[in-house]
Structures are given as C-alpha cells and as structure tokens.
Design an enzyme around this catalytic site. Structure first.
Site, PDB file in Angstrom:
ATOM      1  N   ASP A  37       0.840  -1.205   0.000  1.00 42.56           N
ATOM      2  CA  ASP A  37       0.000   0.000   0.000  1.00 42.56           C
ATOM      3  C   ASP A  37       0.871   1.250   0.000  1.00 42.56           C
ATOM      4  O   ASP A  37       1.978   1.253   0.533  1.00 42.56           O
ATOM      5  CB  ASP A  37      -0.897  -0.033   1.256  1.00 42.56           C
ATOM      6  CG  ASP A  37      -2.066   0.927   1.142  1.00 42.56           C
ATOM      7  OD1 ASP A  37      -2.315   1.450   0.036  1.00 42.56           O
ATOM      8  OD2 ASP A  37      -2.734   1.160   2.166  1.00 42.56           O
ATOM      9  N   HIS A  62       2.784   3.123  -8.985  1.00 43.96           N
ATOM     10  CA  HIS A  62       2.657   1.684  -9.246  1.00 43.96           C
ATOM     11  C   HIS A  62       3.904   1.161  -9.962  1.00 43.96           C
ATOM     12  O   HIS A  62       4.397   0.081  -9.681  1.00 43.96           O
ATOM     13  CB  HIS A  62       1.406   1.404 -10.083  1.00 43.96           C
ATOM     14  CG  HIS A  62       0.127   1.819  -9.407  1.00 43.96           C
ATOM     15  ND1 HIS A  62      -0.122   1.554  -8.086  1.00 43.96           N
ATOM     16  CD2 HIS A  62      -0.972   2.480  -9.871  1.00 43.96           C
ATOM     17  CE1 HIS A  62      -1.321   2.032  -7.763  1.00 43.96           C
ATOM     18  NE2 HIS A  62      -1.847   2.604  -8.824  1.00 43.96           N
ATOM     19  N   LEU A  75      10.953 -20.635  -4.471  1.00 43.36           N
ATOM     20  CA  LEU A  75       9.968 -19.736  -3.833  1.00 43.36           C
ATOM     21  C   LEU A  75       8.677 -19.777  -4.635  1.00 43.36           C
ATOM     22  O   LEU A  75       8.706 -19.693  -5.859  1.00 43.36           O
ATOM     23  CB  LEU A  75      10.505 -18.287  -3.824  1.00 43.36           C
ATOM     24  CG  LEU A  75       9.534 -17.197  -3.364  1.00 43.36           C
ATOM     25  CD1 LEU A  75       9.245 -17.300  -1.868  1.00 43.36           C
ATOM     26  CD2 LEU A  75      10.098 -15.787  -3.664  1.00 43.36           C
TER      27      LEU A  75
HETATM   28  C1  FPP Z   1      -1.835   0.140  -3.420  1.00 36.75           C
HETATM   29  O1  FPP Z   1      -1.437   1.492  -3.447  1.00 36.75           O
HETATM   30  C2  FPP Z   1      -1.258  -0.598  -4.528  1.00 36.75           C
HETATM   31  C3  FPP Z   1      -1.950  -1.103  -5.584  1.00 36.75           C
HETATM   32  C4  FPP Z   1      -3.412  -0.969  -5.727  1.00 36.75           C
HETATM   33  C5  FPP Z   1      -1.278  -1.779  -6.718  1.00 36.75           C
HETATM   34  C6  FPP Z   1      -0.096  -2.641  -6.373  1.00 36.75           C
HETATM   35  C7  FPP Z   1       0.738  -2.826  -7.582  1.00 36.75           C
HETATM   36  C8  FPP Z   1       2.081  -2.858  -7.615  1.00 36.75           C
HETATM   37  C9  FPP Z   1       2.906  -2.812  -6.406  1.00 36.75           C
HETATM   38  C10 FPP Z   1       2.845  -2.931  -8.882  1.00 36.75           C
HETATM   39  C11 FPP Z   1       2.525  -4.054  -9.765  1.00 36.75           C
HETATM   40  C12 FPP Z   1       3.050  -5.325  -9.314  1.00 36.75           C
HETATM   41  C13 FPP Z   1       2.959  -6.437 -10.040  1.00 36.75           C
HETATM   42  C14 FPP Z   1       3.483  -7.694  -9.494  1.00 36.75           C
HETATM   43  C15 FPP Z   1       2.360  -6.465 -11.383  1.00 36.75           C
HETATM   44  P1  FPP Z   1      -2.554   2.620  -3.558  1.00 36.75           P
HETATM   45  O2  FPP Z   1      -2.674   2.959  -4.996  1.00 36.75           O
HETATM   46  O3  FPP Z   1      -3.804   2.186  -2.893  1.00 36.75           O
HETATM   47  O4  FPP Z   1      -1.831   3.775  -2.774  1.00 36.75           O
HETATM   48  P2  FPP Z   1      -2.511   4.918  -1.883  1.00 36.75           P
HETATM   49  O5  FPP Z   1      -3.224   4.225  -0.750  1.00 36.75           O
HETATM   50  O6  FPP Z   1      -1.330   5.728  -1.430  1.00 36.75           O
HETATM   51  O7  FPP Z   1      -3.437   5.684  -2.791  1.00 36.75           O
END
Ligand code: FPP
Length: 249
Positions: A27, A44, A138
């Site tokens: 997050d 992201h 893994l």
């Molecule tokens: C949460 O941050 C994160 C996500 C919804 C996406 C997670 C994706 C990645 C880490 C990259 C892609 C990885 C792979 C393996 C393809 P948020 O957007 O909710 O952040 P915020 O709470 O600060 O708005």
C-alpha cells in the site's frame, strides 16, 4: 545488498525460525507518487521495483511462499485510466521479469477472479505461470482481481455442489475441506502479514488464511520498501510469542 541489509540477514538467520509464508498488502503507491507531484501510475511503476526487492529478499532469507496483493476486486472501481495502467504494468512485469524469476527458481501463480481480465492481461498471466511452473525455490502468489469474501463464497459453493451431487457427505465439511477449496489450497497459511503505508486494515485479504498470522505494519510506502525492511519485519516476527490460542508451558 546494502551493509545493513546484509547484517540484518545474518541476524535473522541466527535468530530462529524464518516464516514459511509471508503475505503483503502493498500500500501507498498513490501517496508516494503524489508526494513527488507524479501521476499515481508512477507510484505503481515504482512499486514494481519493490516487488523485485521483496522477492530477492525472500529468496535470500529462505522464505518458501510469498503472497502479494496486487489488485483487489474493489480496485475495479478505480478510474479506467488507473486500471489500464495497472494492467499494462502487469504485462510489463511479465515481459521484464519472467525469465529472471524462472532462473531464480520462483514459481508464480496468480490468484483471483481472472475471468475479469482483458485478453492481453490474461495471456500475460498464463505466460508467467507456464514459464515459471518448474520453480522450486519460492512460490510467488500474486493476488489479482482478488477478494477474500468472494473466495470464501466460491469455496462454499464448490462444497455445496459436491454434497448436492452425492460426492461428499455434509458432515465431511470441516476446516481442512473448506481450506482445500480456497485459491491458496496446498500452501501453508501465512505466518506473517506485512502492510505498508501505516494503514491498520486487512482490506478483504486472505481473511481465512490469516487467522493466526502475526501482523506487522510499517509506515514505509510500498515503492520505498526494500529487502532491508523485509528483514526488519522478519526480525520483529522472530521476537513474537506465537501461542495459537494456547498457553506456553
Ligand atoms: C496500493 O497502493 C497498490 C496497488 C493498488 C497496486 C499494487 C501494484 C504494484 C505494487 C505494482 C505491480 C506489481 C505487479 C506484481 C504487477 P494505492 O494505490 O492504494 O496507494 P494509496 O493508498 O497511497 O493511494
């Protein structure tokens, strides 16, 4: 690896039991990007680097299973542009990382309602699963279009159908039978849940499987998460007194 990360790795190897299974709610990508005046998609993108760090950290520490929450069922309600960027990132991740993951012995599985993915994203999922199927170092589970309540409803339906079809006695439904119908069937439950960005929530992630997991929340935003942070979380886990509802002698 930095000196501090190396020192922490030595400490955790001496420190005792390494979690067999780590689950992570990644997050803070959006906040990371807005702090820099960048679009959310840049957060992201940077988060992908943290996934690489974490996979390498798990390999170094000897963790057997890593389950990460990449895209929830609720995330389908985000603006189309952000969803498109996340799906493009998934395809980029597969194109860029699959051969390295295969070399490292990482077996990738995608868990979730994959029927909702567009054909290109679906093809990327099939490709990485097939290419890494032989990995034994893994297990990397990437939860995509995933919701834990939906996963449990699906498990209930599968069991009900077996009872209805006379394949199973209703009294044979126990915890093991239920767990056997979840998307995580066959893997041990997570020992440790890490959540970044300081939020104290489970967010519909592995609700059944996390029953006895140790929780570790760090203020670090996901794109900044390094293997050093992972080792710090494992060292914290090693100091926990896991009782599973019992008392210690
Ligand atoms: C949460 O941050 C994160 C996500 C919804 C996406 C997670 C994706 C990645 C880490 C990259 C892609 C990885 C792979 C393996 C393809 P948020 O957007 O909710 O952040 P915020 O709470 O600060 O708005």
């Amino acid at each position: 690896m930095t000196d501090t990360a190396g020192a922490r790795l030595d400490l955790l190897r001496e420190g005792g039991v390494v979690p067999r299974h780590i689950a992570i709610i990644m997050d803070g990508n959006g906040r990371w990007a807005s702090e820099r005046g960048l679009p959310r998609s840049a957060g992201h993108q940077a988060g992908m680097g943290a996934v690489r760090e974490t996979v390498e950290g798990c390999l170094a520490a000897g963790v057997g299973v890593l389950t990460i929450f990449a895209f929830s069922q609720e995330n389908w309600q985000r603006p189309a542009a952000e969803i498109d960027a996340l799906m493009a990132l998934l395809e980029e991740y597969v194109a860029r990382e699959a051969s390295e993951l295969r070399t490292q012995g990482v077996r990738v599985r995608m868990l979730g309602d994959l029927e909702r993915l567009q054909p290109a994203a679906r093809a990327a999922v099939d490709s990485i699963e097939n290419r890494t199927a032989g990995g034994g170092a893994l297990d990397l589970n990437i939860c995509l279009s995933y919701g834990s309540r939906a996963e449990m409803v699906r498990a209930a339906r599968l069991l009900a159908r077996r009872v209805r079809d006379g394949e199973m006695d209703i009294d044979a439904i126990d915890e093991a039978a239920f767990a056997g119908q979840l998307l995580t069937a066959g893997w041990p439950d997570p020992d440790l849940l890490i959540r970044t960005s300081g939020e104290m929530r489970i967010s519909n992630f592995l609700l059944w499987q996390l029953a006895y997991a140790e929780l570790y929340v760090t203020a670090v935003l996901w794109p900044d998460f390094t293997r050093e942070d992972l080792f710090t979380a494992v060292l914290d886990y090693q100091r926990r007194d896991r009782r599973f509802g019992r008392i210690n002698a």
